[in-house]
Design a protein around this motif. Structure first.
Motif, short mmCIF file in Angstrom:
data_model
loop_
_atom_site.label_atom_id
_atom_site.label_comp_id
_atom_site.label_asym_id
_atom_site.label_seq_id
_atom_site.Cartn_x
_atom_site.Cartn_y
_atom_site.Cartn_z
N THR A 124 8.32 7.13 4.81
CA THR A 124 9.39 7.06 5.80
C THR A 124 10.43 8.13 5.49
OG1 THR A 124 11.09 5.64 6.80
CG2 THR A 124 10.71 5.37 4.44
N TYR B 151 8.19 5.45 10.35
CA TYR B 151 7.43 4.95 9.21
C TYR B 151 5.96 5.35 9.38
CZ TYR B 151 11.51 1.97 8.55
OH TYR B 151 12.80 1.52 8.37
N MET B 152 5.32 5.76 8.31
CA MET B 152 3.93 6.13 8.38
C MET B 152 3.06 4.93 8.75
SD MET B 152 1.47 8.07 5.58
CE MET B 152 2.21 9.68 5.93
N HIS C 299 9.67 1.17 3.37
CA HIS C 299 8.47 0.94 4.18
C HIS C 299 8.04 -0.52 4.02
CE1 HIS C 299 4.46 1.19 5.88
NE2 HIS C 299 4.74 2.42 6.29
N TRP D 9 5.71 11.48 8.06
CA TRP D 9 5.41 10.11 8.47
C TRP D 9 4.60 10.05 9.77
CZ3 TRP D 9 6.72 8.11 13.18
CH2 TRP D 9 7.74 8.75 13.90
#
Length: 329
Positions: free
Chosen positions: A72, A94-95, A124, A263
């Protein structure tokens, strides 16, 4: 699963790192960092292949051996030396956990993953699950954290999730840390000491490091910083701040064996590239191994070799201090 090096192999790799840091790089203070990154002869071999490609100016480098995964770019602090909540223009997010897992699955050759780029990785919502996924697949995982989320519950999970190393950012002494981060260093120190004590009591394998960025505001606190953290952390390091300075030589980062995945999946080449200006691919569309020696990476390496630096690279320098080695030279 990646084979864990034995004690003799680790000692040999450590000897190579020590000799390389002192006599080849001329940076004896990076010995411990090299030992962390290259604990096996296989990792050393990958580094040597990449270094040879850098030294010969090849557009194709050897091995993609590590990756920075930006979980993130959200952060709960407003540090004066960081662009995240000051100047960063790109969107926050966020990934996708699926992307994280796919990168781990597709790259069994990775020596380690730095699950951090910009932002605070512990924000995250699936940080601990993703770290455990990497560990269960034989990939060492490391993070850098501001240390503001070290509740008893989070400390217990950090010790149990398979994380290999955590590096806490400290900006000098109490006064400079507060001025830069607006966060009490006494609170951070208390929480880190608790984590160390709980780690030791549990016999957990997590390594705990401290890192300081050196510039004009913090250099006067260097001695205090090292004195306060020596004997507490497994490794205490100081790194120079990135400053605007004209580049005169190619940057080793393009060959070193690392890519940065932001991300949203965009892939860039360097930890300095906070806006993704040097994007060389999309990890949601192509495997990282294809991007590593893809057309965009080859073109960028060629430009550096010719001295034709992109704008971001052309004015990328590091703060000068006699006791702190530069990273990107």
């Amino acid at each position: 699963m990646r084979r864990e090096p034995g004690s003799i192999e680790r000692k040999l790799a450590g000897l190579i790192a020590s000799v390389g840091a002192r006599y080849y790089l001329g940076k004896p203070d990076v010995r411990e960092l090299l030992e962390v990154k290259f604990p096996s002869l296989q990792a050393v071999g990958s580094a040597l292949r990449n270094e040879l490609a850098f030294r010969t100016g090849r557009e194709i480098s050897g091995v993609l051996s590590s990756v920075n995964l930006e979980l993130t770019n959200h952060c709960n602090l407003n540090c004066t030396i960081c662009p995240v909540n000051t100047t960063m223009r790109r969107a926050k997010g966020y990934m996708d956990p699926a992307l994280f897992r796919r990168i781990i699955d597709e790259n069994p050759q990775l020596d380690f993953v730095l699950a951090f780029q910009w932002g605070e990785p512990l924000l995250h919502p699936q940080f601990f699950e993703l770290t455990r996924y990497a560990a269960d697949h034989g990939v060492r995982t490391m993070i850098t954290s501001n240390g503001t989320h070290l509740s008893p519950e989070n400390r217990a999970q950090l010790l149990a999730c398979g994380l290999d190393r955590i590096t806490f950012s400290v900006d000098g002494d109490h006064a400079t840390h507060m001025a830069i981060r607006s966060y009490d260093l006494d609170v951070l120190r208390r929480d880190i000491l608790a984590l160390v004590e709980e780690r030791d009591a549990a016999g957990a394998a997590l390594r705990i490091d401290i890192s300081m960025v050196v510039d004009q505001a913090t250099e006067g606190a260097l001695d205090t910083y090292f004195a306060e953290w020596k004997g507490i952390a497994d490794r205490v390091q100081a790194i120079p701040r990135i400053v605007a300075e004209r580049r005169s030589a190619p940057c080793r980062e393009l060959w070193r064996g690392t890519l940065v995945v932001l991300w949203d999946g965009r892939v860039t080449t360097c930890c300095v590239d906070s806006e993704g200006l040097l994007t060389v691919g999309d990890a949601t569309a192509r495997p990282l191994t294809e991007i590593w020696n893809g057309e965009a990476m080859r073109a960028l390496r060629g430009a550096h070799t010719r001295g034709d630096f992109p704008a971001l690279c052309a004015m990328c320098g590091e703060y000068e201090h006699p006791t702190v080695s530069k990273r990107f030279r």
